[in-house]
Design a protein around this motif. Structure first.
Motif, PDB file in Angstrom:
ATOM      1  N   ASP A  98       3.048   1.705   3.569  1.00 33.84           N
ATOM      2  CA  ASP A  98       2.480   1.349   4.878  1.00 33.84           C
ATOM      3  C   ASP A  98       2.756  -0.139   5.097  1.00 33.84           C
ATOM      4  O   ASP A  98       2.034  -1.005   4.592  1.00 33.84           O
ATOM      5  CB  ASP A  98       0.985   1.631   4.890  1.00 33.84           C
ATOM      6  CG  ASP A  98       0.373   1.416   6.277  1.00 33.84           C
ATOM      7  OD1 ASP A  98       1.000   0.720   7.100  1.00 33.84           O
ATOM      8  OD2 ASP A  98      -0.725   1.939   6.523  1.00 33.84           O
ATOM      9  N   LYS A 158       2.409  -2.184   7.464  1.00 34.39           N
ATOM     10  CA  LYS A 158       1.416  -3.017   8.161  1.00 34.39           C
ATOM     11  C   LYS A 158       0.384  -3.609   7.203  1.00 34.39           C
ATOM     12  O   LYS A 158      -0.302  -4.581   7.537  1.00 34.39           O
ATOM     13  CB  LYS A 158       0.715  -2.192   9.246  1.00 34.39           C
ATOM     14  CG  LYS A 158       1.622  -1.772  10.399  1.00 34.39           C
ATOM     15  CD  LYS A 158       0.868  -0.962  11.440  1.00 34.39           C
ATOM     16  CE  LYS A 158       0.475   0.400  10.877  1.00 34.39           C
ATOM     17  NZ  LYS A 158      -0.169   1.267  11.903  1.00 34.39           N
ATOM     18  N   LYS A 159       0.245  -3.017   6.029  1.00 32.86           N
ATOM     19  CA  LYS A 159      -0.777  -3.467   5.095  1.00 32.86           C
ATOM     20  C   LYS A 159      -0.235  -4.348   3.970  1.00 32.86           C
ATOM     21  O   LYS A 159      -0.976  -4.753   3.078  1.00 32.86           O
ATOM     22  CB  LYS A 159      -1.496  -2.255   4.488  1.00 32.86           C
ATOM     23  CG  LYS A 159      -2.279  -1.441   5.509  1.00 32.86           C
ATOM     24  CD  LYS A 159      -2.964  -0.252   4.867  1.00 32.86           C
ATOM     25  CE  LYS A 159      -3.729   0.559   5.899  1.00 32.86           C
ATOM     26  NZ  LYS A 159      -4.385   1.754   5.274  1.00 32.86           N
ATOM     27  N   THR A 160       1.058  -4.673   3.998  1.00 31.02           N
ATOM     28  CA  THR A 160       1.659  -5.495   2.938  1.00 31.02           C
ATOM     29  C   THR A 160       1.099  -6.910   2.975  1.00 31.02           C
ATOM     30  O   THR A 160       1.000  -7.530   4.039  1.00 31.02           O
ATOM     31  CB  THR A 160       3.188  -5.531   3.073  1.00 31.02           C
ATOM     32  OG1 THR A 160       3.695  -4.201   2.909  1.00 31.02           O
ATOM     33  CG2 THR A 160       3.809  -6.437   2.017  1.00 31.02           C
ATOM     34  N   LYS A 161       0.709  -7.412   1.811  1.00 31.27           N
ATOM     35  CA  LYS A 161       0.160  -8.766   1.687  1.00 31.27           C
ATOM     36  C   LYS A 161       0.915  -9.556   0.613  1.00 31.27           C
ATOM     37  O   LYS A 161       1.532  -8.963  -0.270  1.00 31.27           O
ATOM     38  CB  LYS A 161      -1.330  -8.710   1.326  1.00 31.27           C
ATOM     39  CG  LYS A 161      -2.211  -8.059   2.385  1.00 31.27           C
ATOM     40  CD  LYS A 161      -3.664  -8.030   1.945  1.00 31.27           C
ATOM     41  CE  LYS A 161      -4.558  -7.401   3.008  1.00 31.27           C
ATOM     42  NZ  LYS A 161      -5.981  -7.371   2.584  1.00 31.27           N
ATOM     43  N   THR A 216       0.854  -1.187   0.000  1.00 27.18           N
ATOM     44  CA  THR A 216       0.000   0.000   0.000  1.00 27.18           C
ATOM     45  C   THR A 216       0.891   1.238   0.000  1.00 27.18           C
ATOM     46  O   THR A 216       1.647   1.472   0.955  1.00 27.18           O
ATOM     47  CB  THR A 216      -0.917   0.013   1.234  1.00 27.18           C
ATOM     48  OG1 THR A 216      -1.777  -1.129   1.191  1.00 27.18           O
ATOM     49  CG2 THR A 216      -1.775   1.272   1.256  1.00 27.18           C
ATOM     50  N   ALA A 232      -8.580   2.870  -1.732  1.00 23.85           N
ATOM     51  CA  ALA A 232      -7.618   1.850  -1.288  1.00 23.85           C
ATOM     52  C   ALA A 232      -7.028   1.067  -2.454  1.00 23.85           C
ATOM     53  O   ALA A 232      -5.819   0.796  -2.495  1.00 23.85           O
ATOM     54  CB  ALA A 232      -8.292   0.909  -0.297  1.00 23.85           C
TER      55      ALA A 232
END
Length: 590
Positions: free
Chosen positions: A542, A544-547, A471, A499
């Motif tokens: 960001d 924390k939002k890495t997938k 993100t 998003a």
């Protein structure tokens, strides 16, 4: 045998009028099976009648055991009738025939699933029952006259004719034989030496069996026919399948019956909700699951199994969206392949393009692809020509699965572009206007066997399908064009950006570094510096939002750049066309 097939189907002329052509199979198929079974049971009929009288009042299981021990046949009929005896009482044929059908052993449920008793009443109402019945009794289908192989040929001829004359979309019940042959050849590839040994025994399973075409062609390819010997006529291929549709199930089970196979290996039911072969695995699996069909009817059972068994369920990677169940069948097929510890197994499943790429990172479909690829279960994916199937002209792909790959194929997936490997048909059948000739199939198999990079073959490492979905936030700017900072002095993100518009897919292999968390950070940083920051100054990731996501962008790997035509050539053509239009307008106005 084609003459016998034409003769049997010719009986349908009697049905003309009260029955429409697409309904002929509802009578011809079960009546053919009835005649075959009647002939098979003829020699033991009197012995069975004696046993029925002797065991009067005994439990059904005891009677069944007594009869099967005496006759060595997997099914029987306890009624006093045979088809010849029924013909002797034409006035009571309707009720006596129903009694005869009701006398079959419980494992012979095909007539019930055909809805044959309803057809008997309908024939009688139209005064056609005796005429049709008489013609079938006149055919000798005893094993001494018609072998199991010949009977199989006859029945397959009738099934194909029924499908071609049906008003329904033939793809609902019938996968093209040329596509099945390629699937069979692909899953047997690499096992030639073992399959050629005398006495070889193998098992094959189809969880979406339909009318049994895939199983029949697999048997034909390995064992062969009297006219066309297969890879190993001395081998044995045990066929297993499950089907949800009553009539398709009846046809498939009947096909095995007349070929001398164990018909109890064909089960009726919803494969996703109720696996009739729970705990069993097979050497080979084949499947053509429905495309884009929801699995609402199976939802409760599937989710319950996942909740109860987790990674030990048939769906260890989770489930896709409710709108399309193809990937559930993909997981189910993997669960039915013989474990690598027992020698391993192979599977072929044909699906449309959506399982290659549908779903965002860490969605159900992406997680299923991740599991398949990281477990090194995907051997090859073959893109078929369009217009190959009767009920759809869309792109289709054969996934070849293997849980015990040879050393040279481990850790890789072979993509084969066979979209141009086809022969045009003289006449279209539904949407099917192209077919795979033996030469086309041989060319595809050669690409598979060579396992090298080329124009129509790509060999990719498993990690080349993975990516990080990061993100990327952009700073919120004030009226002076400067970033607005929060209380900690950090730029505030611009929340007006959707998003999905913030997501960047960064391949694992970007920059060549994929090792661990440090490798990820290094790769993401390199990507941001080269691909994002020059265009979005001040942007950041960001974390924390890495997938993690996996996709198989098949067409991208075979994309061929076609340079645009020179501007001068385009301009000249526009001037020529404009002049022609002007000339045409002048002719109209003169």
């Amino acid at each position: 045998m084609s003459n016998l097939g034409s003769f049997v189907w010719g009986i349908a002329d009697v049905l003309r009028g009260p029955y429409k052509p697409h309904e002929y199979g509802n009578v011809i198929l079960p009546m053919t099976i009835l005649r075959r079974i009647d002939c098979v049971l003829e020699d033991t009929h009197e012995e069975v009648q004696k046993l029925v009288k002797k065991a009067e009042g005994a439990a059904e299981d005891l009677l069944a055991a007594m009869i099967q021990r005496k006759t060595h046949l997997p099914f029987y009929n306890t009624s006093p009738w045979t088809m010849h005896k029924l013909l002797g009482d034409p006035e009571d044929l309707e009720q006596n025939l129903v009694q005869y059908i009701s006398g079959f052993s419980a494992n012979l449920d095909v007539f019930q699933r055909f809805g044959f008793i309803q057809q008997i009443h309908r024939l009688a109402e139209k005064n056609l029952l005796f005429l049709v019945f008489q013609r079938f009794v006149a055919i000798d289908l005893s094993p001494s006259k018609v072998s199991n192989a010949e009977m199989g040929d006859l029945y397959e001829h009738l099934i194909r004719t029924f499908n071609e004359s049906s008003n329904e979309s033939p793809g609902e019940h019938f996968t093209p034989r040329d596509a099945i042959r390629l699937m069979v050849e692909l899953i047997f590839a690499g096992d030639d030496e073992a399959l050629s040994k005398p006495g070889t025994i193998r098992t094959i399973y189809d969880p979406t069996a339909g009318t049994g075409g895939m199983l029949s062609i697999a048997e034909e390819h390995l064992i062969g026919t009297p006219e066309h010997p297969g890879m190993n006529p001395q081998a044995q291929l045990n066929l297993y399948g499950q089907e949800w549709n009553d009539q398709s199930y009846a046809i498939c089970k009947s096909d095995l019956l007349i070929k001398g196979q164990d018909a109890s290996n064909i089960q009726l039911g919803d494969t996703l909700a109720d696996d009739k072969f729970a705990g069993m695995t097979f050497d080979y699996c084949l499947s053509n699951p429905p495309y884009g069909t929801d699995w609402k009817a199976s939802e409760a059972a599937v989710k319950d199994e996942i909740a109860r068994l987790g990674e030990h369920s048939r769906f260890p990677a989770g489930h896709p969206a409710i709108s399309d169940g193809q990937m559930l069948f993909l997981e189910h097929v993997v669960s039915k392949i013989r474990p690598a510890s027992q020698g391993g197994g192979r599977a072929g499943i044909v699906m449309n393009g959506s399982p290659l790429f549908n779903g965002d990172a860490e969605s159900g479909p992406s997680n299923i692809r991740k599991w398949l690829l990281e477990s090194d279960l995907v051997d090859a994916i073959v893109a078929l020509p369009t217009d190959m199937f009767y009920n759809t002209g869309i792109s289709t792909y054969i996934w070849v699965l293997d849980n015990a790959k040879p050393a040279e194929r481990r850790g890789t997936v072979q993509l084969i572009n066979a979209t141009e490997f086809y022969t045009k048909m003289r006449k279209k059948l539904g949407d099917k206007g192209r077919e795979l000739s033996p030469e086309n199939r041989a060319a595809i198999l050669e690409l598979y066997a060579e396992h090298t990079e080329g124009e129509n073959s790509k060999i990719l490492r498993v990690d080349e399908f993975g990516y990080w979905a990061v993100t990327v936030e952009r700073p919120l700017l004030g009226e002076n064009g400067e970033p607005i900072l929060d209380k900690k002095g950090k730029p505030q993100p611009d929340k007006s950006i959707k998003a999905k518009d913030k997501i960047e897919k960064i391949p694992f292999t970007y920059g060549g570094n994929t090792d661990g968390d440090a490798g990820r950070k290094e790769t993401v940083a390199a990507y941001m510096k080269a691909e994002v920051e020059p265009y979005l100054p001040g942007a950041w990731v960001d974390e924390k939002k890495t997938k993690i996501g996996y996709e198989i962008p098949f067409t991208r790997h075979f994309y061929k750049y076609v340079p645009p035509r020179p501007l001068a050539e385009i301009d000249a053509e526009l001037k020529r066309v404009s002049a022609e239009i002007v000339a045409m307008l002048q002719e109209v106005t003169e």
